[in-house]
Design an enzyme around this catalytic site. Structure first.
Site, PDB file in Angstrom:
ATOM      1  N   ASN A  45      -5.725   0.230   2.973  1.00  0.00           N
ATOM      2  CA  ASN A  45      -6.188  -0.828   3.871  1.00  0.00           C
ATOM      3  C   ASN A  45      -5.778  -0.505   5.299  1.00  0.00           C
ATOM      4  O   ASN A  45      -4.624  -0.678   5.682  1.00  0.00           O
ATOM      5  CB  ASN A  45      -5.589  -2.173   3.431  1.00  0.00           C
ATOM      6  CG  ASN A  45      -5.956  -3.304   4.384  1.00  0.00           C
ATOM      7  OD1 ASN A  45      -6.822  -3.146   5.237  1.00  0.00           O
ATOM      8  ND2 ASN A  45      -5.298  -4.430   4.233  1.00  0.00           N
ATOM      9  N   TYR A  94      -5.287 -12.661   3.525  1.00  0.00           N
ATOM     10  CA  TYR A  94      -5.944 -11.356   3.620  1.00  0.00           C
ATOM     11  C   TYR A  94      -7.005 -11.446   4.711  1.00  0.00           C
ATOM     12  O   TYR A  94      -7.394 -12.548   5.116  1.00  0.00           O
ATOM     13  CB  TYR A  94      -6.567 -10.974   2.274  1.00  0.00           C
ATOM     14  CG  TYR A  94      -6.816  -9.493   2.111  1.00  0.00           C
ATOM     15  CD1 TYR A  94      -5.757  -8.591   2.067  1.00  0.00           C
ATOM     16  CD2 TYR A  94      -8.110  -8.988   2.002  1.00  0.00           C
ATOM     17  CE1 TYR A  94      -5.977  -7.229   1.921  1.00  0.00           C
ATOM     18  CE2 TYR A  94      -8.348  -7.630   1.845  1.00  0.00           C
ATOM     19  CZ  TYR A  94      -7.275  -6.754   1.810  1.00  0.00           C
ATOM     20  OH  TYR A  94      -7.502  -5.412   1.678  1.00  0.00           O
ATOM     21  N   SER A 126      -2.039  -2.629   1.293  1.00  0.00           N
ATOM     22  CA  SER A 126      -2.203  -1.460   0.441  1.00  0.00           C
ATOM     23  C   SER A 126      -2.338  -0.204   1.289  1.00  0.00           C
ATOM     24  O   SER A 126      -2.630  -0.261   2.490  1.00  0.00           O
ATOM     25  CB  SER A 126      -3.444  -1.622  -0.453  1.00  0.00           C
ATOM     26  OG  SER A 126      -4.619  -1.663   0.331  1.00  0.00           O
ATOM     27  N   TYR A 181      -4.199  -0.373 -11.325  1.00  0.00           N
ATOM     28  CA  TYR A 181      -3.811  -0.608  -9.926  1.00  0.00           C
ATOM     29  C   TYR A 181      -4.179  -2.036  -9.509  1.00  0.00           C
ATOM     30  O   TYR A 181      -3.383  -2.752  -8.900  1.00  0.00           O
ATOM     31  CB  TYR A 181      -4.521   0.421  -9.054  1.00  0.00           C
ATOM     32  CG  TYR A 181      -4.245   0.330  -7.572  1.00  0.00           C
ATOM     33  CD1 TYR A 181      -3.207   1.055  -6.990  1.00  0.00           C
ATOM     34  CD2 TYR A 181      -5.035  -0.461  -6.740  1.00  0.00           C
ATOM     35  CE1 TYR A 181      -2.957   0.996  -5.624  1.00  0.00           C
ATOM     36  CE2 TYR A 181      -4.796  -0.531  -5.380  1.00  0.00           C
ATOM     37  CZ  TYR A 181      -3.761   0.200  -4.831  1.00  0.00           C
ATOM     38  OH  TYR A 181      -3.525   0.116  -3.475  1.00  0.00           O
ATOM     39  N   GLU A 189      -1.795  -6.166  -9.047  1.00  0.00           N
ATOM     40  CA  GLU A 189      -1.810  -7.092  -7.916  1.00  0.00           C
ATOM     41  C   GLU A 189      -2.319  -8.475  -8.300  1.00  0.00           C
ATOM     42  O   GLU A 189      -2.120  -9.443  -7.558  1.00  0.00           O
ATOM     43  CB  GLU A 189      -2.680  -6.517  -6.792  1.00  0.00           C
ATOM     44  CG  GLU A 189      -2.153  -5.202  -6.231  1.00  0.00           C
ATOM     45  CD  GLU A 189      -2.991  -4.684  -5.074  1.00  0.00           C
ATOM     46  OE1 GLU A 189      -4.098  -5.215  -4.857  1.00  0.00           O
ATOM     47  OE2 GLU A 189      -2.526  -3.758  -4.388  1.00  0.00           O
TER      48      GLU A 189
END
Length: 236
Positions: free
Chosen positions: A41, A203, A38, A179, A183
């Site tokens: 991030n 992640y 993102s 948003y 995801e």
């Protein structure tokens, strides 16, 4: 499953920890790894993306990188930008993420041909994505625990941008929720969306949604049995 290391690929030191009861076996299967990146991030820099993707290319048959590009202009408007400034800011953020991803693929070399890099917006018209998103939205209407975690993530997202003591408006909350919702399908059933046998969502930490969905829930929305989660952290 492990895969032959291409001559052009340098494997960097990465700590990978499965999260959830099925994730260890899905990593061992090695069908597919998904990395989400993102604009907010900063962890996945060009160097860390190079390291993480190099790790994945040795262990998985296929690797996808999906970067967030939905609702960014709406979020900028909700935070006070004018429409034109919001579009410019969103476009700048997306360009920055794409540069990081492209730079990592260049650094990996020839093995990067096995990595597909696409924006989240590339999936919104696909029936499989819409099907999983529909199931997620339906669950958000009845699964109070899921909704609470989603809403808390939205408030954290906004708090980091609004500053301490500034309550978000209704429009800001709804945009942040949208948003996150966009995801959510990739936490639930990446195999159905991308047409792979199984997938591991990678992640650098356990997100609140990941902790809920891949934890030991007795009831409520759960990921597909072919969907895993792993914490992939670079050692450097």
């Amino acid at each position: 499953m492990s895969h032959t290391e291409p001559q052009s690929l340098t494997v960097h030191a990465v700590d990978a920890t499965p999260f959830g009861s099925l994730s260890d076996s899905l990593i061992a299967r090695g069908d597919h790894a998904l990395f989400g990146v993102s604009t907010g991030n900063s962890y996945f820099s060009r160097r860390r993306l190079t390291e993480a993707l190099s790790w994945a290319l040795v262990r998985f048959e296929a690797v996808d990188v999906v970067h967030a590009d939905l609702y960014l202009d709406a979020m900028c408007e909700a935070l006070g930008y004018g429409p034109e400034d919001a579009r410019r800011s969103a476009a700048k953020q997306v360009r920055g993420v794409r540069r990081r991803i492209q730079g990592a693929l260049e650094d990996i070399g020839g093995a990067a041909t096995r990595v597909r890099a696409r924006p989240l917006s590339a999936f919104v018209e696909q029936p499989a994505y819409q099907d999983v998103l529909g199931r997620a939205r339906a669950a958000l209407g009845t699964d109070t625990e899921l909704r609470a975690v989603r809403d808390e993530m939205a408030h954290r997202f906004l708090s980091a941008r609004l500053g301490p003591g500034v309550p978000p408006t209704g429009d800001q909350v709804r945009t942040a929720q949208a948003y996150i919702d966009a995801e959510l399908p990739f936490f639930l059933d990446t195999p159905a969306i991308l047409g792979v046998a199984s997938s591991v969502h990678c992640y650098h930490s356990v997100l609140a949604l990941g902790r809920l969905l891949f934890g030991d829930r007795a009831t409520g929305l759960r990921p597909a049995d072919t969907q895993g989660y792993a914490v992939v952290a670079c050692q450097n």
